[in-house]
Scaffold this active site. Structure first.
Site, PDB file in Angstrom:
ATOM      1  N   GLY A 232     -11.209 -13.546 -24.421  1.00 40.59           N
ATOM      2  CA  GLY A 232     -10.032 -12.697 -24.564  1.00 40.59           C
ATOM      3  C   GLY A 232     -10.077 -12.051 -25.945  1.00 40.59           C
ATOM      4  O   GLY A 232     -10.267 -12.758 -26.960  1.00 40.59           O
ATOM      5  N   ALA A 233      -9.889 -10.724 -25.984  1.00 41.61           N
ATOM      6  CA  ALA A 233     -10.162  -9.971 -27.217  1.00 41.61           C
ATOM      7  C   ALA A 233      -9.447 -10.524 -28.454  1.00 41.61           C
ATOM      8  O   ALA A 233     -10.061 -10.670 -29.519  1.00 41.61           O
ATOM      9  CB  ALA A 233      -9.801  -8.508 -26.995  1.00 41.61           C
TER      10      ALA A 233
ATOM     11  N   ARG B  57     -19.980 -11.033 -28.528  1.00 40.07           N
ATOM     12  CA  ARG B  57     -19.330 -10.344 -27.407  1.00 40.07           C
ATOM     13  C   ARG B  57     -19.191  -8.857 -27.800  1.00 40.07           C
ATOM     14  O   ARG B  57     -18.239  -8.469 -28.483  1.00 40.07           O
ATOM     15  CB  ARG B  57     -17.914 -10.912 -27.132  1.00 40.07           C
ATOM     16  CG  ARG B  57     -17.790 -12.364 -26.733  1.00 40.07           C
ATOM     17  CD  ARG B  57     -18.296 -12.742 -25.370  1.00 40.07           C
ATOM     18  NE  ARG B  57     -17.906 -11.964 -24.212  1.00 40.07           N
ATOM     19  CZ  ARG B  57     -16.834 -12.184 -23.440  1.00 40.07           C
ATOM     20  NH1 ARG B  57     -15.991 -13.152 -23.737  1.00 40.07           N
ATOM     21  NH2 ARG B  57     -16.608 -11.445 -22.363  1.00 40.07           N
TER      22      ARG B  57
ATOM     23  N   GLN C 293     -10.996 -15.595 -14.342  1.00 42.02           N
ATOM     24  CA  GLN C 293      -9.976 -15.807 -15.385  1.00 42.02           C
ATOM     25  C   GLN C 293      -8.555 -15.762 -14.816  1.00 42.02           C
ATOM     26  O   GLN C 293      -7.652 -16.397 -15.337  1.00 42.02           O
ATOM     27  CB  GLN C 293     -10.113 -14.746 -16.493  1.00 42.02           C
ATOM     28  CG  GLN C 293     -11.329 -14.894 -17.377  1.00 42.02           C
ATOM     29  CD  GLN C 293     -12.491 -14.078 -16.867  1.00 42.02           C
ATOM     30  OE1 GLN C 293     -12.633 -13.828 -15.670  1.00 42.02           O
ATOM     31  NE2 GLN C 293     -13.356 -13.656 -17.770  1.00 42.02           N
TER      32      GLN C 293
ATOM     33  N   ASP D 236     -10.106  -4.619 -24.036  1.00 40.97           N
ATOM     34  CA  ASP D 236     -11.068  -5.133 -25.016  1.00 40.97           C
ATOM     35  C   ASP D 236     -11.426  -4.099 -26.071  1.00 40.97           C
ATOM     36  O   ASP D 236     -11.793  -4.435 -27.199  1.00 40.97           O
ATOM     37  CB  ASP D 236     -12.328  -5.635 -24.316  1.00 40.97           C
ATOM     38  CG  ASP D 236     -12.015  -6.957 -23.652  1.00 40.97           C
ATOM     39  OD1 ASP D 236     -11.404  -6.941 -22.567  1.00 40.97           O
ATOM     40  OD2 ASP D 236     -12.321  -7.997 -24.252  1.00 40.97           O
TER      41      ASP D 236
ATOM     42  N   ASN E 137     -11.690  -2.819 -20.114  1.00 38.33           N
ATOM     43  CA  ASN E 137     -11.112  -4.145 -19.845  1.00 38.33           C
ATOM     44  C   ASN E 137     -11.990  -4.807 -18.786  1.00 38.33           C
ATOM     45  O   ASN E 137     -12.963  -4.220 -18.292  1.00 38.33           O
ATOM     46  CB  ASN E 137      -9.656  -4.017 -19.372  1.00 38.33           C
ATOM     47  CG  ASN E 137      -8.954  -5.366 -19.313  1.00 38.33           C
ATOM     48  OD1 ASN E 137      -9.035  -6.152 -20.255  1.00 38.33           O
ATOM     49  ND2 ASN E 137      -8.293  -5.662 -18.212  1.00 38.33           N
ATOM     50  N   LYS E 138     -11.650  -6.021 -18.442  1.00 40.55           N
ATOM     51  CA  LYS E 138     -12.440  -6.795 -17.470  1.00 40.55           C
ATOM     52  C   LYS E 138     -12.816  -5.964 -16.250  1.00 40.55           C
ATOM     53  O   LYS E 138     -11.984  -5.234 -15.720  1.00 40.55           O
ATOM     54  CB  LYS E 138     -11.618  -8.023 -17.058  1.00 40.55           C
ATOM     55  CG  LYS E 138     -12.271  -8.953 -16.058  1.00 40.55           C
ATOM     56  CD  LYS E 138     -13.631  -9.434 -16.482  1.00 40.55           C
ATOM     57  CE  LYS E 138     -13.629 -10.114 -17.827  1.00 40.55           C
ATOM     58  NZ  LYS E 138     -14.978 -10.229 -18.422  1.00 40.55           N
TER      59      LYS E 138
END
Ligand code: MRU
Length: 327
Positions: A40-41, A73, A171, A212, A222-223
């Site tokens: 998670g950012a 990451r 997640q 992110d 994002n994801k």
């Protein structure tokens, strides 16, 4: 941080087991970020700040430590933001720890402001779809996407959350659902492909996701799977919000095309892990041993699909990002 240790929740064990891990040096901290023990950012940023402070405490080669941490990451803008801030503001180990503490404390304040900015979007009875985990495991202490939801719930508003399962790392199913259970927020996990079904039936009022990295033109990474949900939301006339604190905005990226997208091991697609009936956490293969897989961890949602960014400065339209976040 306790002494020289960075103390974290071992997230891959959730929701089956709650375990605290002590990361003894910057290499262990980098490894925990890379292997997604923490993820998670926001949490990546805060943890990386502490990891760099550990490097100071160890007397390690700081350039090497910076490289080790910054490459863990590649998509999360918060990672480099935190490392750069410690590097620019510390001339000794004590200062490095203090800057890392300040970064982590500020995240808590930023998240509360996001909660307040997004609160008017959550009406009594709102049904919100979220993707991945942008909760307090991903940004202390409120999360980003979940922040307005938690605040609305604490204020007594009725709110229901549709939780995308979020393959391949799950997640949503593992972490967001667990958080919502802790908070007592009614929710259901849905398979990633089911969002369109519920949107078409009129059962989703708005979407809120995290990010992110957000580019100057308002494109947001994002994801993986977020983009699909945003397009579907537009098709169904549903507002689509991205909640994120300032360190996630990267004005060096002109558009989403220049956001680096992390590609992770194909094993994350081939294997799922879960808890057996005997309470043992195990990993099983779901594809043929000879099958190959691709695993982009994030995707980019074009600014045109984003209704607004919920930030600590209020709700910002994609077209206002550049002006707001350029120094
Ligand atoms: O790969 P992950 O689990 O680190 O991805 C997390 C997300 O995509 C979150 O939505 C994002 O980091 C925002 S967290 C406040």
């Amino acid at each position: 941080m306790e002494g020289r240790d960075v103390v974290v929740i071992n997230q891959p064990l959730l929701p089956h087991r709650f375990e605290i891990l002590r990361l003894k040096n910057h290499r262990q901290t980098a490894d925990a970020i890379k292997t997604m023990i923490i993820r998670g950012a926001g949490t990546i940023g805060a943890t990386a700040g502490y990891g760099f402070a550990q490097a100071w405490l160890e007397g390690a080669d700081l350039d090497e430590a910076y490289q080790t941490l910054v490459t863990t990451r590649p998509t999360a803008a918060d990672l480099k933001h935190a490392l750069d801030r410690v590097r620019a503001n510390a001339t000794n180990a004590k200062q490095a720890v203090a800057v890392a503490e300040a970064i982590a404390d500020e995240y808590v304040e930023r998240a509360l402001k996001i909660a307040k900015a997004g609160l008017p979007l959550i009406k009594n009875g709102s049904r919100v779809l979220t993707h991945c985990n942008a909760g307090w495991l991903a940004l202390e202490d409120w999360g980003s996407a979940t922040a307005p939801i938690y605040l609305a719930h604490r204020k007594g508003r009725k709110v229901f959350v549709w939780v995308d399962e979020t393959r391949p790392r799950c997640q949503g199913a593992n972490l967001t659902s667990w958080e919502l259970l802790q908070e007592g927020v009614p929710h259901k996990i849905i398979p990633d492909n089911a969002a369109g079904f519920f949107m078409r039936r009129g059962e989703i009022d708005l979407c809120i996701v995290g990010a992110d990295r957000i580019a100057a033109n308002g494109d947001a990474a994002n994801k993986v799977g977020t983009y699909t949900k945003a397009v579907l939301a537009r098709e169904n006339g549903i507002p689509f919000y991205v909640a994120a604190p300032a360190p996630t905005f990267d004005m060096k990226c002109k558009s989403g095309d220049s956001i680096p997208i992390e590609e992770r091991s194909e094993d994350e697609v081939h294997y799922v892990s879960g808890c057996t009936e005997r309470g043992k956490i195990e990993r099983v293969r779901i594809s043929h041993p000879d099958a190959r897989a691709a695993n982009p961890a994030f995707d980019v949602t074009s600014a045109k699909y984003i209704t607004g960014f919920i930030t600590e400065f209020g709700i910002i339209k994609p077209g206002e990002v550049k002006k707001r976040f350029s120094k």
